[in-house]
Motif scaffolding. Structure first.
Motif, PDB file in Angstrom:
ATOM      1  N   PRO A 148       1.392 -28.094  -2.648  1.00 14.37           N
ATOM      2  CA  PRO A 148       0.438 -28.391  -3.724  1.00 14.37           C
ATOM      3  C   PRO A 148      -0.676 -29.317  -3.226  1.00 14.37           C
ATOM      4  O   PRO A 148      -0.460 -30.156  -2.351  1.00 14.37           O
ATOM      5  CB  PRO A 148       1.284 -29.095  -4.784  1.00 14.37           C
ATOM      6  N   ASP A 149      -1.858 -29.148  -3.816  1.00 13.47           N
ATOM      7  CA  ASP A 149      -3.006 -29.986  -3.434  1.00 13.47           C
ATOM      8  C   ASP A 149      -2.733 -31.469  -3.632  1.00 13.47           C
ATOM      9  O   ASP A 149      -3.334 -32.313  -2.962  1.00 13.47           O
ATOM     10  CB  ASP A 149      -4.248 -29.585  -4.244  1.00 13.47           C
ATOM     11  N   SER A 150      -1.828 -31.790  -4.508  1.00  8.41           N
ATOM     12  CA  SER A 150      -1.530 -33.193  -4.804  1.00  8.41           C
ATOM     13  C   SER A 150      -0.922 -33.939  -3.610  1.00  8.41           C
ATOM     14  O   SER A 150      -0.922 -35.173  -3.592  1.00  8.41           O
ATOM     15  CB  SER A 150      -0.593 -33.300  -6.004  1.00  8.41           C
ATOM     16  N   ASP A 159      -1.971 -33.370  -0.368  1.00  4.80           N
ATOM     17  CA  ASP A 159      -2.897 -33.299   0.769  1.00  4.80           C
ATOM     18  C   ASP A 159      -3.112 -34.654   1.430  1.00  4.80           C
ATOM     19  O   ASP A 159      -3.148 -34.759   2.659  1.00  4.80           O
ATOM     20  CB  ASP A 159      -4.249 -32.714   0.349  1.00  4.80           C
ATOM     21  N   SER A 160      -3.227 -35.707   0.645  1.00  2.80           N
ATOM     22  CA  SER A 160      -3.460 -37.030   1.232  1.00  2.80           C
ATOM     23  C   SER A 160      -2.244 -37.498   2.027  1.00  2.80           C
ATOM     24  O   SER A 160      -2.382 -38.156   3.057  1.00  2.80           O
ATOM     25  CB  SER A 160      -3.829 -38.053   0.159  1.00  2.80           C
TER      26      SER A 160
END
Length: 71
Positions: free
Chosen positions: A50-52, A54-55
């Motif tokens: 999920p993009d959540s 990425d960090s």
């Protein structure tokens, strides 16, 4: 030769060559190779996770990059 023998031989070889191994890990060539591998793995992770996160992927990649190569 059993598995224990192979492990012990590997340990001996590492101990005999650990300075060379450390130099290789901190070389410019290792930096280039590790950057390509880490970029590929992190790009793949960002595609499937999920993009959540990425960090977090970027953080892990940066931490690994600090350990390998000369930059």
């Amino acid at each position: 030769m059993g598995l224990d023998d192979l492990v012990n031989k590997g340990k001996e070889l590492f101990e005999q060559n650990k300075d060379k191994v450390q130099d290789a890990l901190n070389s410019e060539q290792a930096e280039g190779v590790s950057d390509k591998v880490l970029d590929g793995v992190s790009d793949f992770a960002k595609k499937v996770l999920p993009d959540s996160v990425d960090s977090k992927v970027d953080e892990v990649r940066a931490n690994l990059d600090d350990k390998i190569g000369n930059q």
